[in-house]
Design a protein around this motif. Structure first.
Motif, short mmCIF file in Angstrom:
data_model
loop_
_atom_site.label_atom_id
_atom_site.label_comp_id
_atom_site.label_asym_id
_atom_site.label_seq_id
_atom_site.Cartn_x
_atom_site.Cartn_y
_atom_site.Cartn_z
N ASP B 39 38.94 33.82 26.15
CA ASP B 39 38.98 35.00 27.04
C ASP B 39 37.80 35.92 26.77
O ASP B 39 37.14 36.40 27.70
CB ASP B 39 40.28 35.80 26.80
CG ASP B 39 41.50 35.10 27.36
OD1 ASP B 39 41.34 34.03 27.98
OD2 ASP B 39 42.62 35.62 27.18
N THR B 42 34.45 34.40 27.78
CA THR B 42 34.29 34.37 29.24
C THR B 42 33.97 35.76 29.78
O THR B 42 33.05 35.93 30.59
CB THR B 42 35.57 33.81 29.90
OG1 THR B 42 35.94 32.60 29.26
CG2 THR B 42 35.33 33.53 31.39
N SER B 45 30.45 36.69 28.93
CA SER B 45 29.54 35.90 29.76
C SER B 45 29.41 36.53 31.15
O SER B 45 28.31 36.62 31.71
CB SER B 45 30.08 34.46 29.86
OG SER B 45 29.12 33.58 30.36
N GLU B 46 30.54 36.98 31.71
CA GLU B 46 30.52 37.62 33.03
C GLU B 46 29.68 38.90 33.00
O GLU B 46 28.88 39.15 33.89
CB GLU B 46 31.94 37.97 33.48
CG GLU B 46 32.90 36.80 33.63
CD GLU B 46 32.53 35.85 34.76
OE1 GLU B 46 31.67 36.20 35.60
OE2 GLU B 46 33.11 34.75 34.79
N THR B 49 25.93 38.19 32.50
CA THR B 49 25.39 37.58 33.73
C THR B 49 25.23 38.62 34.83
O THR B 49 24.23 38.64 35.55
CB THR B 49 26.31 36.43 34.20
OG1 THR B 49 26.44 35.48 33.15
CG2 THR B 49 25.72 35.73 35.42
N HIS B 110 27.72 33.27 44.30
CA HIS B 110 28.50 34.07 43.37
C HIS B 110 29.92 34.14 43.91
O HIS B 110 30.13 34.34 45.09
CB HIS B 110 27.93 35.48 43.25
CG HIS B 110 26.61 35.52 42.56
ND1 HIS B 110 25.98 36.69 42.21
CD2 HIS B 110 25.80 34.52 42.15
CE1 HIS B 110 24.82 36.39 41.62
NE2 HIS B 110 24.71 35.09 41.57
N ALA B 111 30.87 33.96 43.03
CA ALA B 111 32.26 33.89 43.49
C ALA B 111 32.87 35.28 43.65
O ALA B 111 33.92 35.44 44.25
CB ALA B 111 33.09 33.06 42.52
N MET B 113 33.96 37.04 41.18
CA MET B 113 35.12 37.04 40.29
C MET B 113 34.84 37.73 38.96
O MET B 113 35.73 37.83 38.12
CB MET B 113 35.53 35.59 39.98
CG MET B 113 35.98 34.77 41.16
SD MET B 113 37.56 35.29 41.75
CE MET B 113 38.53 35.01 40.28
N GLY B 114 33.62 38.18 38.74
CA GLY B 114 33.22 38.68 37.43
C GLY B 114 34.13 39.77 36.89
O GLY B 114 34.69 39.63 35.80
N THR B 116 37.03 40.72 38.03
CA THR B 116 38.43 40.28 37.99
C THR B 116 38.70 39.53 36.69
O THR B 116 39.73 39.74 36.03
CB THR B 116 38.72 39.37 39.20
OG1 THR B 116 38.41 40.08 40.39
CG2 THR B 116 40.17 38.94 39.22
N ILE B 117 37.77 38.66 36.29
CA ILE B 117 37.94 37.92 35.04
C ILE B 117 37.92 38.88 33.84
O ILE B 117 38.76 38.80 32.95
CB ILE B 117 36.86 36.82 34.92
CG1 ILE B 117 37.21 35.69 35.89
CG2 ILE B 117 36.74 36.32 33.48
CD1 ILE B 117 36.25 34.54 35.91
N THR B 120 41.20 40.74 33.79
CA THR B 120 42.36 39.90 33.49
C THR B 120 42.37 39.46 32.04
O THR B 120 43.42 39.42 31.39
CB THR B 120 42.35 38.64 34.39
OG1 THR B 120 42.21 39.04 35.75
CG2 THR B 120 43.62 37.82 34.23
N PHE B 121 41.20 39.14 31.50
CA PHE B 121 41.13 38.53 30.18
C PHE B 121 41.04 39.56 29.04
O PHE B 121 41.27 39.23 27.89
CB PHE B 121 39.94 37.58 30.09
CG PHE B 121 40.14 36.29 30.86
CD1 PHE B 121 41.29 36.06 31.59
CD2 PHE B 121 39.17 35.30 30.84
CE1 PHE B 121 41.49 34.88 32.29
CE2 PHE B 121 39.35 34.10 31.54
CZ PHE B 121 40.52 33.91 32.27
#
Lengths: 103, 150
Positions: B39, B42, B45-46, B49, B110-111, B113-114, B116-117, B120-121
């Motif tokens: 978690d 990730t 990383s988001e 990035t 790009h999704a 989702m950055g 959001t992840i 969430t995590f």
């Protein structure tokens, strides 16, 4: 990355960490094979992928859109638990087929 | 134990993997589950990035850097605090940027989702951003200590 084409099935095995760095390269390579073979089914095997962030979702979404254009199925196989959690956060999990093979 | 470390990278996508390894190594001495470790990797990383892709628009030069500071604080539980700082363009509309599936760059796959992840995590996410000055993202994860014998 490795790939195998056999009788309408293009199987792509990803082995690298899926982040923005690798995904920018992978999407061109994968699209090259998909366009070359025009398969009925594209299978992306994630069993060797140790890490994925949202760039990986972008990669899978992009390939999903391309396979839909050529009327092919996209199947994702063997994601790790942590990758599965990331897939489930996005709406891609509801669009693609997730499969677990005996390893 | 209280501990911290700081690294500074040139804002280039290939350096994000270096940050992930450094963070994972730094926190690996804690009693931490693989899920928590993934978690944190990730989420970091988001954030890094985002700094490279959005803060600096992928403009690679020696002045464009991202600084990552990580702190471990030992109290009742282990707190891991990670700050990701860039001096890029800043986030103009934080509400929009953190909306699920929103991306300013759909053509780059790009999704969206950055954030959001990250949300969430991690247990807490703070965004401190000033237009044309830069952004500091603060990520906090609380690691519950396992009872001895478990």
């Amino acid at each position: 990355m490795r790939y195998k084409y056999d009788n309408g099935n293009l199987s792509i095995k990803l082995e690298e960490e899926l982040d923005m760095n690798s995904c920018k390269v992978l999407r061109n390579i994968m699209d090259g094979y998909i366009m070359k073979y025009q398969p009925r089914e594209v299978e992306i095997d994630l069993s060797k992928v140790q890490f994925m962030d949202s760039s990986g979702i972008g990669l899978l979404m992009g390939r999903y859109n391309l396979t839909k254009l050529i009327d092919a199925n996209l199947v994702i196989t063997n994601p790790s638990n942590s990758i599965k959690r990331i897939l489930e956060l996005s709406n891609i999990a509801s669009k693609i087929t997730l499969k677990y093979n005996e390893v | 134990m209280n501990n911290f470390f700081e690294i500074k990278i040139k804002a280039e996508n290939e350096n994000v993997a270096v940050v992930r390894v450094a963070i994972a190594t730094f926190i690996s001495n804690l009693e931490i589950t693989i899920d928590d470790l993934m978690d944190i990797k990730t989420a970091v990383s988001e954030a890094v990035t985002n700094s490279i892709e959005h803060g600096y628009y992928n403009n690679i030069n020696d002045e464009n850097t991202v600084t990552i500071r990580a702190y471990i604080e030992n109290n009742e539980e282990d707190n891991i605090k990670i700050e990701i700082e860039d001096s890029g363009v800043g986030i103009e509309d934080i509400e929009l940027a953190t909306t699920l599936a929103y991306t300013s760059k759909p053509e780059l796959e790009h999704a969206g989702m950055g954030f959001t992840i990250m949300e969430t995590f991690m247990d807490e996410v703070f965004i401190d951003s000033k237009k044309d000055e830069g952004t500091i993202i603060t990520l906090i994860k609380r690691i519950k200590k396992r009872k001895s014998g478990n």
